[in-house]
Structures are given as C-alpha cells and as structure tokens.
Enzyme design. Sequence first.
Site, mmCIF file in Angstrom:
data_model
loop_
_atom_site.group_PDB
_atom_site.id
_atom_site.type_symbol
_atom_site.label_atom_id
_atom_site.label_comp_id
_atom_site.label_asym_id
_atom_site.label_seq_id
_atom_site.Cartn_x
_atom_site.Cartn_y
_atom_site.Cartn_z
ATOM 1 N N ALA A 76 15.700 -32.735 50.174
ATOM 2 C CA ALA A 76 16.723 -33.567 50.374
ATOM 3 C C ALA A 76 16.654 -34.892 49.684
ATOM 4 O O ALA A 76 17.593 -35.491 49.247
ATOM 5 C CB ALA A 76 17.355 -33.801 51.590
ATOM 6 N N HIS A 79 17.823 -36.269 45.995
ATOM 7 C CA HIS A 79 19.141 -36.868 45.892
ATOM 8 C C HIS A 79 19.252 -38.432 46.448
ATOM 9 O O HIS A 79 20.256 -38.962 46.399
ATOM 10 C CB HIS A 79 20.357 -36.053 46.540
ATOM 11 C CG HIS A 79 20.101 -34.620 46.299
ATOM 12 N ND1 HIS A 79 19.807 -34.088 44.999
ATOM 13 C CD2 HIS A 79 19.810 -33.466 47.220
ATOM 14 C CE1 HIS A 79 19.614 -32.729 45.162
ATOM 15 N NE2 HIS A 79 19.409 -32.452 46.293
ATOM 16 N N ASP A 86 9.993 -43.934 42.089
ATOM 17 C CA ASP A 86 9.122 -45.110 41.950
ATOM 18 C C ASP A 86 7.585 -44.651 41.888
ATOM 19 O O ASP A 86 6.639 -45.057 41.189
ATOM 20 C CB ASP A 86 9.359 -46.348 42.813
ATOM 21 C CG ASP A 86 10.664 -47.092 42.346
ATOM 22 O OD1 ASP A 86 11.135 -46.690 41.166
ATOM 23 O OD2 ASP A 86 10.915 -48.036 42.867
ATOM 24 N N SER A 101 17.132 -23.240 44.905
ATOM 25 C CA SER A 101 18.484 -23.124 44.571
ATOM 26 C C SER A 101 19.002 -23.856 43.300
ATOM 27 O O SER A 101 18.264 -24.803 42.862
ATOM 28 C CB SER A 101 19.540 -23.527 45.639
ATOM 29 O OG SER A 101 19.472 -25.131 45.704
ATOM 30 N N ARG A 106 25.984 -26.423 43.182
ATOM 31 C CA ARG A 106 26.012 -26.673 44.696
ATOM 32 C C ARG A 106 26.947 -28.071 44.899
ATOM 33 O O ARG A 106 27.837 -28.427 44.022
ATOM 34 C CB ARG A 106 24.923 -26.827 45.531
ATOM 35 C CG ARG A 106 24.169 -25.521 45.503
ATOM 36 C CD ARG A 106 22.653 -25.459 46.348
ATOM 37 N NE ARG A 106 23.128 -25.803 47.776
ATOM 38 C CZ ARG A 106 22.108 -25.899 48.439
ATOM 39 N NH1 ARG A 106 20.976 -25.930 48.072
ATOM 40 N NH2 ARG A 106 22.477 -26.102 49.823
ATOM 41 N N ARG A 110 24.535 -33.016 45.385
ATOM 42 C CA ARG A 110 23.292 -32.619 44.912
ATOM 43 C C ARG A 110 22.932 -32.694 43.331
ATOM 44 O O ARG A 110 21.948 -32.212 42.947
ATOM 45 C CB ARG A 110 22.854 -31.016 45.473
ATOM 46 C CG ARG A 110 23.135 -31.017 46.835
ATOM 47 C CD ARG A 110 22.761 -29.365 47.303
ATOM 48 N NE ARG A 110 23.112 -29.295 48.524
ATOM 49 C CZ ARG A 110 22.575 -29.552 49.841
ATOM 50 N NH1 ARG A 110 21.075 -29.848 49.802
ATOM 51 N NH2 ARG A 110 22.997 -29.190 50.959
HETATM 52 C C1 DQA Z 1 16.351 -27.930 47.487
HETATM 53 C C2 DQA Z 1 17.758 -28.468 46.952
HETATM 54 C C3 DQA Z 1 18.186 -29.402 47.809
HETATM 55 O O1 DQA Z 1 19.722 -30.034 47.630
HETATM 56 C C4 DQA Z 1 18.201 -29.359 49.508
HETATM 57 O O2 DQA Z 1 18.247 -30.579 50.105
HETATM 58 C C5 DQA Z 1 16.978 -28.799 49.954
HETATM 59 C C6 DQA Z 1 16.127 -27.673 48.895
HETATM 60 C C7 DQA Z 1 16.035 -26.470 46.902
HETATM 61 O O3 DQA Z 1 14.683 -26.074 46.813
HETATM 62 O O4 DQA Z 1 16.977 -25.704 46.427
HETATM 63 O O5 DQA Z 1 16.298 -28.981 50.969
HETATM 64 O O6 DQA Z 1 15.508 -28.827 47.051
#
Ligand code: DQA
Length: 144
Positions: A76, A79, A86, A101, A106, A110
């Site tokens: 997470a 994003h 940095d 993913s 999505r 994201r």
């Molecule tokens: C993630 C995609 C992110 O948007 C999400 O918050 C995750 C997993 C992925 O591996 O697909 O926790 O990084």
Amino acid sequence: MKLLVINGPNINMLGIREKNIYGSQTYESLLRFIRQVCQENGVEVECFQSNHEGAIVDAIQAAYQKFDGIVINPAAYTHTSVAILDALKAVSLPAVEVHLSNIYEREPFRHVSYAGMACVRSFYGHGFEGYRLAILHLKELLGQ
Ligand code: DQA
C-alpha cells in the site's frame, strides 16, 4: 551479487487476505520461492517484511554499500510514500518494483506508484513470478 527483497504491509497476510486477488499461497511460500530462485541463479538474498513505513525506509538506508540491488513490493505504501521513494533515490541502488496484482487494472488510487519512480523496472500482475522476473532483471543489469 547480493539482493535485498523488501515486502511492505500486509504481504505477511498472503494466503489469508483477499485470496481472489493475491492467491492462496502464504508469505512463507513466497519466501521459499524467492530463496529457490536465488539459489538456482547464484544470487545471495536477504528478505525483509514490515508493516511500518519507517522500518522500510531504515531497511533501504541500511542496504547502502551492503547490497547490490533491491527488489521491492512496497504494497500500500507504493501509492502514498514519498519517504520510500526518497530512500530509494538516496541509496541509488538499482531497484525493481514488484506487485502481485496488476495495479493498473485496479482502483485508480493504485495507478500511481511513487516507489516506481525510483525503480529501473516494474513487474505487476505476475503473482510470485514477478519476483523471479525482478531478480533475473537485476542479475542481467548487474552483469552477473
Ligand atoms: C500490491 C498492490 C497494492 O496496491 C496493495 O496495497 C498491496 C499489494 C500487490 O502486490 O499487488 O498490498 O502491492
């Protein structure tokens, strides 16, 4: 060649969390997969997972002059975290971003990846395979 693989928040919940998105394999099985890929390719690896942004920043800073490259799934924090962006820029180690993913298919929030801005390459939507692609990409880039 020594790589640091960093996984962010809730990646330790693989196998439990949103199986329809992330599959039913656990974080432990992801670690086994990564270690196996590295062993097959003569790559030394350390894996780190944290649910805390600052701990991830600390791990990136500690990688300076210790590792040759970084594979990172900031989860997470991808994003939201300018601090992780940095830190990656600060150590200027080649970094590859991985997402299990396809973040671009999505929710719109994201679609922005701050960490990705400091990465030489991104792999998303390949599940565990994305980590293999990232490791092999760094191996080729580092000429080893
Ligand atoms: C993630 C995609 C992110 O948007 C999400 O918050 C995750 C997993 C992925 O591996 O697909 O926790 O990084």
